[in-house]
Design an enzyme around this catalytic site. Sequence first.
Site: not given
Length: 311
Positions: A47, A110, A127, A145, A171, A196
């Site tokens: 990612e 993302n 994502k 995020e 993730c 991550n």
Amino acid sequence: MARFVKVAAAQMGPVQRSEDRASVVKRLVRMMQEAHGWGCDIVVFPELALTTFFPRWLIEDEDELDSYYETAMPNTDVQPLFDEAKKLGIGFCLGYCEIVHENGRKRRFNTSITVDKSGEIIGKYRKIHMPGNSEVWDKPAQHLEKRYFEIGDLGFPVFEGFGGKLGMAICNDRRWPETYRCMGLQGVEMVMIGYNTPVGIDYNFDHDVLASFHNHLVLQAGAHQNSTWVVAVAKCGIEESSKMIGQSCIIAPSGEIVAMSSTLGDEVIVHKCDLDAGLSYKEDLFNLGLHRRPEHYGLIVETAGPVTPQK
Ligand code: CDT
């Protein structure tokens, strides 16, 4: 005839804030070359592979924030990776941050793409399960995020590639059974996931010491319950004083880990995956068409939840 995909998980050590795209892309190209040397068909990167994990900071300057995103893929910085892939005849899966302009609106995602051996993008995912917060919180470290990314709007697509049915997740998605099940219902045979995962975000040391265990727990369950290969690849080590877990792994449809990284740096692990290895589960134990009972799940949710815990 057996269908094999030889896959490489290209784990990355930290990317510090000062490291530019050209240098990161060189690292990716080196690992791609190593994967090719092992005879791999495809190499999976983490990612947000091109930059440091910037959601650990509150960034209020728009230009500075934009500098972490790609406005086109490929672009000048990333082109060498596409060129090398095409030259070697190897595919890849890459996580990065994406800006798109739509109807006069700047949208941030993302994102992850899959590229085939000819250099064509054959799959794209944005994502969906966005962790952390949108405002600064009272914890030892930030995870913003929700501030920096919209929730992905592409669903969990499963697409044809490398002789099989492929899917991607990013993730935090890996912790949610729905992620795998959405793809399992489409017959997915390999799910590629970059991550991550920092520790020390909150005050919960109990959770920190179990971070690597929980990583494998959810990946292995997702793989087995949906009869699919899972390739899970970390960016890890100490990045700008944030400690991130490694243990990148390749997991068979049986739920067994068949390869795992052993460092917290750039490291390539490889496995030759039989895409038919999930068939015996798909036909029997996890025959989703035969054994699921969705009509009953609805009743449970209507009466019991979902529940938000109160302090
Ligand atoms: N990148 C990412 O999704 N990381 C999350 C950690 C969130 S901690 C607030 C993960 O689930 O690994």
